[in-house]
Design a protein around this motif. Structure first.
Motif, PDB file in Angstrom:
ATOM      1  N   ARG A 249      -4.391  11.798 -10.821  1.00  0.00           N
ATOM      2  CA  ARG A 249      -3.577  10.742 -10.215  1.00  0.00           C
ATOM      3  C   ARG A 249      -4.180  10.385  -8.857  1.00  0.00           C
ATOM      4  O   ARG A 249      -4.608  11.255  -8.102  1.00  0.00           O
ATOM      5  N   PRO A 250      -4.203   9.113  -8.497  1.00  0.00           N
ATOM      6  CA  PRO A 250      -4.944   8.676  -7.303  1.00  0.00           C
ATOM      7  C   PRO A 250      -4.171   8.862  -6.011  1.00  0.00           C
ATOM      8  O   PRO A 250      -2.929   8.846  -5.983  1.00  0.00           O
ATOM      9  N   ILE A 251      -4.929   9.038  -4.930  1.00  0.00           N
ATOM     10  CA  ILE A 251      -4.374   9.150  -3.579  1.00  0.00           C
ATOM     11  C   ILE A 251      -5.070   8.137  -2.684  1.00  0.00           C
ATOM     12  O   ILE A 251      -6.302   8.015  -2.700  1.00  0.00           O
ATOM     13  N   LEU A 252      -4.280   7.434  -1.872  1.00  0.00           N
ATOM     14  CA  LEU A 252      -4.802   6.527  -0.856  1.00  0.00           C
ATOM     15  C   LEU A 252      -4.368   7.048   0.510  1.00  0.00           C
ATOM     16  O   LEU A 252      -3.178   7.209   0.768  1.00  0.00           O
ATOM     17  N   PHE A 253      -5.347   7.336   1.378  1.00  0.00           N
ATOM     18  CA  PHE A 253      -5.070   7.760   2.743  1.00  0.00           C
ATOM     19  C   PHE A 253      -5.364   6.590   3.679  1.00  0.00           C
ATOM     20  O   PHE A 253      -6.455   6.001   3.611  1.00  0.00           O
ATOM     21  N   VAL A 254      -4.413   6.263   4.557  1.00  0.00           N
ATOM     22  CA  VAL A 254      -4.600   5.183   5.526  1.00  0.00           C
ATOM     23  C   VAL A 254      -4.359   5.744   6.916  1.00  0.00           C
ATOM     24  O   VAL A 254      -3.332   6.404   7.166  1.00  0.00           O
ATOM     25  N   ALA A 255      -5.298   5.498   7.825  1.00  0.00           N
ATOM     26  CA  ALA A 255      -5.153   5.990   9.199  1.00  0.00           C
ATOM     27  C   ALA A 255      -5.751   4.980  10.158  1.00  0.00           C
ATOM     28  O   ALA A 255      -6.679   4.234   9.809  1.00  0.00           O
ATOM     29  N   GLY A 256      -5.220   4.948  11.368  1.00  0.00           N
ATOM     30  CA  GLY A 256      -5.780   4.092  12.403  1.00  0.00           C
ATOM     31  C   GLY A 256      -7.010   4.706  13.019  1.00  0.00           C
ATOM     32  O   GLY A 256      -7.083   5.933  13.184  1.00  0.00           O
ATOM     33  N   ILE A 296      -0.602  -2.816   9.406  1.00  0.00           N
ATOM     34  CA  ILE A 296      -0.392  -2.042   8.183  1.00  0.00           C
ATOM     35  C   ILE A 296      -1.008  -2.807   7.013  1.00  0.00           C
ATOM     36  O   ILE A 296      -0.672  -3.969   6.790  1.00  0.00           O
ATOM     37  N   PRO A 297      -1.920  -2.200   6.265  1.00  0.00           N
ATOM     38  CA  PRO A 297      -2.624  -2.936   5.200  1.00  0.00           C
ATOM     39  C   PRO A 297      -1.781  -3.059   3.928  1.00  0.00           C
ATOM     40  O   PRO A 297      -2.076  -2.438   2.902  1.00  0.00           O
ATOM     41  N   PHE A 298      -0.733  -3.885   3.988  1.00  0.00           N
ATOM     42  CA  PHE A 298       0.160  -4.016   2.839  1.00  0.00           C
ATOM     43  C   PHE A 298      -0.544  -4.608   1.622  1.00  0.00           C
ATOM     44  O   PHE A 298      -0.197  -4.282   0.483  1.00  0.00           O
ATOM     45  N   ASP A 299      -1.526  -5.469   1.855  1.00  0.00           N
ATOM     46  CA  ASP A 299      -2.267  -6.008   0.708  1.00  0.00           C
ATOM     47  C   ASP A 299      -3.011  -4.888  -0.013  1.00  0.00           C
ATOM     48  O   ASP A 299      -3.084  -4.874  -1.247  1.00  0.00           O
ATOM     49  N   LYS A 300      -3.550  -3.931   0.759  1.00  0.00           N
ATOM     50  CA  LYS A 300      -4.238  -2.792   0.155  1.00  0.00           C
ATOM     51  C   LYS A 300      -3.252  -1.910  -0.596  1.00  0.00           C
ATOM     52  O   LYS A 300      -3.544  -1.425  -1.703  1.00  0.00           O
ATOM     53  N   LEU A 301      -2.087  -1.672  -0.006  1.00  0.00           N
ATOM     54  CA  LEU A 301      -1.068  -0.879  -0.690  1.00  0.00           C
ATOM     55  C   LEU A 301      -0.617  -1.565  -1.973  1.00  0.00           C
ATOM     56  O   LEU A 301      -0.433  -0.911  -3.016  1.00  0.00           O
ATOM     57  N   ASP A 302      -0.444  -2.874  -1.913  1.00  0.00           N
ATOM     58  CA  ASP A 302      -0.080  -3.652  -3.098  1.00  0.00           C
ATOM     59  C   ASP A 302      -1.142  -3.493  -4.183  1.00  0.00           C
ATOM     60  O   ASP A 302      -0.832  -3.194  -5.349  1.00  0.00           O
ATOM     61  N   GLU A 303      -2.386  -3.654  -3.800  1.00  0.00           N
ATOM     62  CA  GLU A 303      -3.497  -3.520  -4.755  1.00  0.00           C
ATOM     63  C   GLU A 303      -3.532  -2.116  -5.360  1.00  0.00           C
ATOM     64  O   GLU A 303      -3.703  -1.948  -6.579  1.00  0.00           O
ATOM     65  N   PHE A 304      -3.339  -1.097  -4.516  1.00  0.00           N
ATOM     66  CA  PHE A 304      -3.394   0.290  -4.970  1.00  0.00           C
ATOM     67  C   PHE A 304      -2.303   0.579  -5.995  1.00  0.00           C
ATOM     68  O   PHE A 304      -2.567   1.139  -7.070  1.00  0.00           O
ATOM     69  N   PHE A 305      -1.075   0.197  -5.677  1.00  0.00           N
ATOM     70  CA  PHE A 305       0.022   0.498  -6.590  1.00  0.00           C
ATOM     71  C   PHE A 305       0.032  -0.419  -7.814  1.00  0.00           C
ATOM     72  O   PHE A 305       0.394   0.016  -8.906  1.00  0.00           O
ATOM     73  N   THR A 306      -0.374  -1.659  -7.632  1.00  0.00           N
ATOM     74  CA  THR A 306      -0.444  -2.561  -8.797  1.00  0.00           C
ATOM     75  C   THR A 306      -1.435  -2.024  -9.825  1.00  0.00           C
ATOM     76  O   THR A 306      -1.151  -1.997 -11.029  1.00  0.00           O
ATOM     77  N   LYS A 307      -2.568  -1.549  -9.337  1.00  0.00           N
ATOM     78  CA  LYS A 307      -3.599  -1.003 -10.243  1.00  0.00           C
ATOM     79  C   LYS A 307      -3.155   0.304 -10.872  1.00  0.00           C
ATOM     80  O   LYS A 307      -3.293   0.507 -12.093  1.00  0.00           O
ATOM     81  N   ASN A 308      -2.589   1.193 -10.075  1.00  0.00           N
ATOM     82  CA  ASN A 308      -2.355   2.550 -10.550  1.00  0.00           C
ATOM     83  C   ASN A 308      -0.964   2.780 -11.121  1.00  0.00           C
ATOM     84  O   ASN A 308      -0.697   3.852 -11.683  1.00  0.00           O
ATOM     85  N   LEU A 309      -0.097   1.776 -11.037  1.00  0.00           N
ATOM     86  CA  LEU A 309       1.202   1.840 -11.693  1.00  0.00           C
ATOM     87  C   LEU A 309       1.280   0.773 -12.780  1.00  0.00           C
ATOM     88  O   LEU A 309       2.363   0.334 -13.158  1.00  0.00           O
ATOM     89  N   ALA A 310       0.125   0.373 -13.286  1.00  0.00           N
ATOM     90  CA  ALA A 310       0.077  -0.683 -14.310  1.00  0.00           C
ATOM     91  C   ALA A 310       0.657  -0.147 -15.626  1.00  0.00           C
ATOM     92  O   ALA A 310       0.527   1.036 -15.936  1.00  0.00           O
TER      93      ALA A 310
END
Length: 310
Positions: A249-256, A296-310
């Motif tokens: 299962r995938p993990i996305l880490f986001v940090a400043g 906050i990279p909401f577009d990236k979060l959207d892309e991540f969850f859209t792909k991995n919760l398809a």
């Protein structure tokens, strides 16, 4: 339930809901959905845990709203013993219970008729990043995990910032907490850590001071204090020692890139198994990823969850 630090978007609905975790504690949460939400269909859902000591009316609610605008069912919750959630004594922090709160949110979402229980993801902000990962290590119903400004509270408490705590300092801290247990027992209630640990004069905590004590992020339920003795549990229980179990299962880490906490995300990313991704946000400090929708990279979060919760 008032004092949200953000305005509700006209395209989103927010519903106050409650449910119980496996300890029988009633959890208070906000359910976000788009205005044109179709309950006859089954949707992907994302649960969001707040920063350590924060509540759902702050950053996690902002995440919930933004993800709802993008079509997800989103649930932002108050951790046990804090905010509008139940549990006594108040303001306890617990590695086991806070991790359980993520699984309890899955219980709730996965039993909604409009949620596809095979398409549930989690977001953990700051300290909740560690709890979200800890939950996903064993709760395989969580299909994808994203963290932002992640803090490993167990590591920070038991080893200090950048693992700088000496053995003498660790022994001293544990001795003080052990003595505090006597004081709490005799008083009949647990003492809170002092509020002045959040200070504008400390280069690490000045960011938290800016958020929690000013109109930007102030909420009366977010005390930035926990009972002194509850911190002891973090010296004894690691949160991320089984992080490889999350794979595949995938993990996305986001940090400043300016965040004092950046190393937590980098180290956890290195320790995790594939698939994994680390996103460093230019010009962002730790708390910018709590509430700054321009960073906050909401577009990236959207892309991540859209792909991995398809």
């Amino acid at each position: 339930m008032d004092n949200y630090i953000f305005e509700l978007d006209e395209n989103v609905t927010r519903e106050n809901v409650t449910y119980k975790n496996r300890f029988g504690i009633e959890i208070a949460a906000d359910l976000y959905r788009s205005k044109d939400f179709d309950e006859s269909e089954r949707h992907a859902a994302v649960l969001i845990g707040p920063p350590h000591s924060a509540v759902k009316e702050q950053g996690s609610g902002i995440y919930g709203q933004e993800l709802a605008k993008r079509g997800f069912v989103a649930l932002a919750f108050d951790p046990s013993y804090n905010g509008y959630s139940g549990g006594e004594p108040r303001h306890i922090t617990s590695p086991e219970v806070f991790t359980e709160d993520f699984s309890a949110a899955v219980d709730y979402l996965g039993t909604r008729p409009y949620v596809d229980r095979d398409r549930i993801g989690a977001v953990g902000i700051c300290g909740s990043g560690g709890f979200a990962l800890s939950a996903a290590q064993v709760d395989r119903r969580i299909k994808a995990v994203a963290t932002t400004s992640m803090y490993d509270i167990a590591r920070a408490a038991s080893k200090g910032f950048h693992d700088s705590m000496t053995e003498d300092e660790r022994i001293h801290a544990l001795n003080e907490m052990a003595e505090q247990r006597y004081a709490d027992f005799e008083a009949g209630y647990p003492a809170l850590a002092p509020r002045n640990t959040i200070s504008p004069d400390n280069p690490i905590t000045e960011e938290f001071y800016e958020f929690y004590t000013t109109p930007r992020g102030y909420h009366h339920n977010a005390l930035t204090q926990f009972t002194i003795t509850s911190i002891m549990a973090y010296f004894n229980f690691a949160l991320l020692d089984k992080i490889k179990w999350i794979s595949p299962r995938p993990i996305l880490f986001v940090a400043g890139d300016q965040a004092h906490s950046r190393y937590f995300s980098e180290d956890a990313h290195e320790a995790a198994a594939d698939p994994k991704e680390l996103v460093i946000v230019p010009g962002a400090n730790h708390i910018d990823l709590y509430d700054d929708t321009s960073k906050i990279p909401f577009d990236k979060l959207d892309e991540f969850f859209t792909k991995n919760l398809a």
